[in-house]
Design a protein around this motif. Structure first.
Motif, PDB file in Angstrom:
ATOM      1  N   GLY A  99      68.692 131.480  63.227  1.00  0.00           N
ATOM      2  CA  GLY A  99      67.928 131.664  62.003  1.00  0.00           C
ATOM      3  C   GLY A  99      66.487 131.983  62.288  1.00  0.00           C
ATOM      4  N   ALA A 100      65.954 132.921  61.522  1.00  0.00           N
ATOM      5  CA  ALA A 100      64.554 133.321  61.605  1.00  0.00           C
ATOM      6  C   ALA A 100      64.146 133.692  63.028  1.00  0.00           C
ATOM      7  CB  ALA A 100      63.633 132.241  61.055  1.00  0.00           C
TER       8      ALA A 100
ATOM      9  N   LEU B 268      58.198 137.274  52.032  1.00  0.00           N
ATOM     10  CA  LEU B 268      58.286 137.813  53.388  1.00  0.00           C
ATOM     11  C   LEU B 268      59.057 139.110  53.305  1.00  0.00           C
ATOM     12  CD1 LEU B 268      61.362 136.704  55.064  1.00  0.00           C
ATOM     13  CD2 LEU B 268      60.434 134.938  53.574  1.00  0.00           C
TER      14      LEU B 268
ATOM     15  N   HIS C  39      58.132 132.849  58.277  1.00  0.00           N
ATOM     16  CA  HIS C  39      58.722 134.180  58.409  1.00  0.00           C
ATOM     17  C   HIS C  39      57.650 135.255  58.575  1.00  0.00           C
ATOM     18  CE1 HIS C  39      62.494 132.183  57.611  1.00  0.00           C
ATOM     19  NE2 HIS C  39      61.813 131.498  56.716  1.00  0.00           N
TER      20      HIS C  39
ATOM     21  N   GLN D  68      64.098 144.219  64.211  1.00  0.00           N
ATOM     22  CA  GLN D  68      63.716 143.506  62.997  1.00  0.00           C
ATOM     23  C   GLN D  68      62.393 142.797  63.236  1.00  0.00           C
ATOM     24  OE1 GLN D  68      66.408 140.285  62.283  1.00  0.00           O
ATOM     25  NE2 GLN D  68      65.359 139.539  60.464  1.00  0.00           N
TER      26      GLN D  68
ATOM     27  N   HIS E 121      59.011 140.888  60.904  1.00  0.00           N
ATOM     28  CA  HIS E 121      58.426 140.600  59.593  1.00  0.00           C
ATOM     29  C   HIS E 121      57.101 141.333  59.428  1.00  0.00           C
ATOM     30  CE1 HIS E 121      60.875 136.714  59.800  1.00  0.00           C
ATOM     31  NE2 HIS E 121      61.321 137.363  58.752  1.00  0.00           N
TER      32      HIS E 121
ATOM     33  N   TRP F  22      68.073 134.664  51.427  1.00  0.00           N
ATOM     34  CA  TRP F  22      69.230 135.105  52.201  1.00  0.00           C
ATOM     35  C   TRP F  22      70.391 134.128  51.957  1.00  0.00           C
ATOM     36  CZ3 TRP F  22      64.359 134.371  54.122  1.00  0.00           C
ATOM     37  CH2 TRP F  22      64.090 133.116  54.669  1.00  0.00           C
TER      38      TRP F  22
ATOM     39  N   LYS G  99      72.250 141.340  51.032  1.00  0.00           N
ATOM     40  CA  LYS G  99      71.376 140.476  51.839  1.00  0.00           C
ATOM     41  C   LYS G  99      70.793 139.324  51.025  1.00  0.00           C
ATOM     42  CE  LYS G  99      68.998 139.765  55.697  1.00  0.00           C
ATOM     43  NZ  LYS G  99      68.460 138.455  55.353  1.00  0.00           N
TER      44      LYS G  99
ATOM     45  N   GLU H 150      74.058 138.589  56.024  1.00  0.00           N
ATOM     46  CA  GLU H 150      73.186 139.377  56.917  1.00  0.00           C
ATOM     47  C   GLU H 150      73.997 140.488  57.580  1.00  0.00           C
ATOM     48  OE1 GLU H 150      70.213 135.717  58.249  1.00  0.00           O
ATOM     49  OE2 GLU H 150      71.712 136.375  59.662  1.00  0.00           O
TER      50      GLU H 150
ATOM     51  N   TRP I  91      70.913 126.203  62.130  1.00  0.00           N
ATOM     52  CA  TRP I  91      70.472 127.003  60.978  1.00  0.00           C
ATOM     53  C   TRP I  91      71.635 127.835  60.425  1.00  0.00           C
ATOM     54  CZ3 TRP I  91      64.850 128.401  60.121  1.00  0.00           C
ATOM     55  CH2 TRP I  91      64.690 129.265  59.029  1.00  0.00           C
TER      56      TRP I  91
ATOM     57  N   ASP J 201      61.331 141.850  55.802  1.00  0.00           N
ATOM     58  CA  ASP J 201      61.886 142.338  57.071  1.00  0.00           C
ATOM     59  C   ASP J 201      61.608 143.829  57.181  1.00  0.00           C
ATOM     60  OD1 ASP J 201      63.401 139.944  58.046  1.00  0.00           O
ATOM     61  OD2 ASP J 201      64.501 140.227  56.176  1.00  0.00           O
TER      62      ASP J 201
ATOM     63  N   HIS K 133      62.046 139.249  50.680  1.00  0.00           N
ATOM     64  CA  HIS K 133      62.759 137.985  50.531  1.00  0.00           C
ATOM     65  C   HIS K 133      61.818 136.964  49.914  1.00  0.00           C
ATOM     66  CE1 HIS K 133      66.806 137.851  52.041  1.00  0.00           C
ATOM     67  NE2 HIS K 133      66.517 138.320  53.230  1.00  0.00           N
TER      68      HIS K 133
ATOM     69  N   TRP L  36      68.220 139.431  64.331  1.00  0.00           N
ATOM     70  CA  TRP L  36      68.910 138.134  64.408  1.00  0.00           C
ATOM     71  C   TRP L  36      69.877 137.983  63.241  1.00  0.00           C
ATOM     72  CZ3 TRP L  36      63.482 138.149  63.660  1.00  0.00           C
ATOM     73  CH2 TRP L  36      63.020 137.718  62.418  1.00  0.00           C
ATOM     74  N   TRP L  37      70.348 139.106  62.742  1.00  0.00           N
ATOM     75  CA  TRP L  37      71.265 139.053  61.609  1.00  0.00           C
ATOM     76  C   TRP L  37      72.703 138.956  62.081  1.00  0.00           C
ATOM     77  CZ3 TRP L  37      68.102 143.512  59.125  1.00  0.00           C
ATOM     78  CH2 TRP L  37      67.022 142.962  58.414  1.00  0.00           C
TER      79      TRP L  37
HETATM   80  C1  GAL Z   1      64.349 135.321  58.004  1.00  0.00           C
HETATM   81  C2  GAL Z   1      64.678 136.773  57.786  1.00  0.00           C
HETATM   82  C3  GAL Z   1      65.813 136.898  56.869  1.00  0.00           C
HETATM   83  C4  GAL Z   1      66.963 136.009  57.285  1.00  0.00           C
HETATM   84  C5  GAL Z   1      66.500 134.622  57.673  1.00  0.00           C
HETATM   85  C6  GAL Z   1      67.592 133.714  58.202  1.00  0.00           C
HETATM   86  O1  GAL Z   1      63.278 135.191  58.885  1.00  0.00           O
HETATM   87  O2  GAL Z   1      63.565 137.421  57.242  1.00  0.00           O
HETATM   88  O3  GAL Z   1      66.190 138.242  56.767  1.00  0.00           O
HETATM   89  O4  GAL Z   1      67.642 136.630  58.283  1.00  0.00           O
HETATM   90  O5  GAL Z   1      65.450 134.662  58.569  1.00  0.00           O
HETATM   91  O6  GAL Z   1      68.044 134.085  59.451  1.00  0.00           O
END
Ligand code: GAL
Length: 447
Positions: free
Chosen positions: A97-98, A332, A404, A122, A124, A304, A368, A69, A284, A334, A177, A63-64
């Motif tokens: 986001g997330a 958290l 996350h 991706q 977690h 991030w 990142k 990202e 987000w 990734d 992160h 989701w980057w």
């Molecule tokens: C988190 C992820 C991060 C960042 C964030 C916002 O869950 O671990 O790498 O992408 O979402 O989208």
């Protein structure tokens, strides 16, 4: 106060496991709701040490899609293309986001269940990986890769434990992160004549009043859908409960109707009085414009944000631990793994090697806003914020993030997100407590 609970490094690492999916969990038992008994992941398989991957495709699902990202992911892609020019990378990123907003996780689930996994995705470390994918027997174990790449020596044991189930690693961490960061506008702070960021929620409320007097909303929130304020809430929980009681929420030793949980809901509810008023229509991915555009003054979000704000060229900001969480690192990670049935398996193995390499991590993380999951980063590549994060990662008490994927499986995260969305949209603390309790009952958190 949470920060007064002095835990040794050893204890703190143990707490990380207790709250998440590490050695203790693996060795003892995964709570029934998280581990359907009959499915057993296969033991480690043997990956070829150096697969001959000259061509074909490599589909990477994430989701980057936001600034920072994208740059970070591209840095990995560029390195991969240099090493394997014949391979076509298919970037299957979905916005949100997330992983909530873009439904990346929902699409992923459909594909995994339908036997059409992306080559790598991706995910977690912690419960999101283990409960949702490994226990369901949909991932290949990576023991041989960990061995051939020397990762057992360079990833902290705790991180390997979070990637592991029944003693086998199933994913490769690409970063660490931090969730509990207060990002604040330095110009606003000067404008109200305040010299240092708030360290506690009481100080934050005082600061919020001062900002209000100047017509500046104190809190940036993006709640066009559930998820963002749930991130804020996990950090209020950590501040109010302290690390041990917070982790107890996921092993049954702290009940979700604990007075501290209610207090946390009251704090977030009060903080919403100071939120930027359009928050229910902000996505987000757009929240960083709220901060860089000066529309709201502080934001509690993961690091991030640093990558995103840097990518925008915005410089009037600084950071501090989220109120009440000094000395605590809400973590958290990734990661990427190898789904069973991946179409381009050899290409994935080379991707995973790159993700876990020093070169890959030191190219990805400085862009990142995260730190290397390895213990040998090239510090010259990391800026001031990241150097501080590296220090805190070594010295702070570590707990896993809810939002996350580290502390709880995805079905709980969804219910939790909805409960906190209810709080910030309906402003009803008692109703929120009922929803949180229902969510926890369904999740059946146990030791
Ligand atoms: C988190 C992820 C991060 C960042 C964030 C916002 O869950 O671990 O790498 O992408 O979402 O989208």
């Amino acid at each position: 106060m949470a920060m007064n609970r002095k835990l040794t490094r050893r204890q703190s690492l143990k707490l990380l496991w207790m709250g998440t999916a590490g050695a203790t969990l693996a060795a003892c038992a995964v709570p029934p709701a998280q581990a359907p008994a009959p499915t057993q992941p296969a033991a480690a398989t043997s990956q070829p040490a150096e697969p001959a991957a000259a061509g074909g495709k490599l589909e990477i699902f994430s989701w980057w899609t936001s600034g920072g990202e994208v740059e970070a992911l591209n840095a990995l892609y560029d390195l991969y293309k240099k090493k394997y020019p014949g391979v076509e990378i298919v970037n299957a990123a979905l916005a949100g986001g997330a992983g909530q907003g873009g439904n990346m996780k929902a699409v992923l689930k459909t594909r995994m269940l339908g036997g059409d996994p992306p080559d790598s995705f991706q995910v977690h470390l912690g419960q999101e990986l283990i409960a949702d994918h490994v226990v369901a027997n949909r991932m290949e174990a990576l023991d041989d890769l960990y061995k051939s790449e020397g990762w057992n020596e360079v990833f902290p044991k705790g991180i390997i434990d979070l990637a592991s189930y029944q003693g086998h690693p199933y994913s490769v961490p690409v970063n660490i992160h931090r969730s509990n960061v207060l990002w604040y506008n330095t110009k606003h702070m000067q404008d109200v004549g305040v010299s240092k960021p708030p360290e506690t929620w009481d100080e934050w409320f005082e600061y919020a009043e001062q900002l209000k007097a100047k017509g500046i909303p104190a809190l940036a929130v993006a709640e066009n859908e559930p998820g963002f304020s749930a991130h804020v809430f996990e950090n209020v929980l950590v501040a109010t409960l302290g690390p041990e009681k917070y982790l107890g929420l996921f092993n049954g030793s702290t009940k979700w109707d604990d007075e501290g949980v209610k207090q946390s809901a009251e704090i977030l509810n009060k903080a919403m009085d100071y939120a930027e008023p359009d928050y229910t229509s902000v996505a987000w991915g757009d929240i960083n414009d709220v901060i860089s555009g000066g529309k709201a003054s502080t934001m509690i979000m993961g690091d991030w944000t640093h990558g995103l704000l840097k990518a925008k060229g915005f410089t009037d900001y600084h950071w501090a631990p989220a109120p009440g969480t000094k000395g605590i690192f809400v973590a958290l990670s990734d990661s990427f793994g190898l789904p069973k049935g991946a179409k381009d398996r050899d290409n994935v193995i080379n991707w995973l090697k790159l993700c876990g390499s020093r070169e890959g991590q030191d190219a990805f993380n400085p862009l990142k806003g995260s730190i290397s999951a390895r213990n040998d980063p090239d510090l010259s590549k990391y800026d001031d914020y990241l150097k501080e994060a590296i220090q805190d990662w070594k010295s702070n008490t570590i707990v896993g993030s809810i939002q996350h994927g580290a502390a709880a499986k995805q079905s709980f995260v969804n219910d939790y997100d909805n409960a906190i969305n209810y709080l910030v949209t309906k402003r009803d603390v008692d109703g929120t407590m009922t929803k949180l309790l229902e969510a926890a009952d369904l999740a059946e958190f146990k030791m």
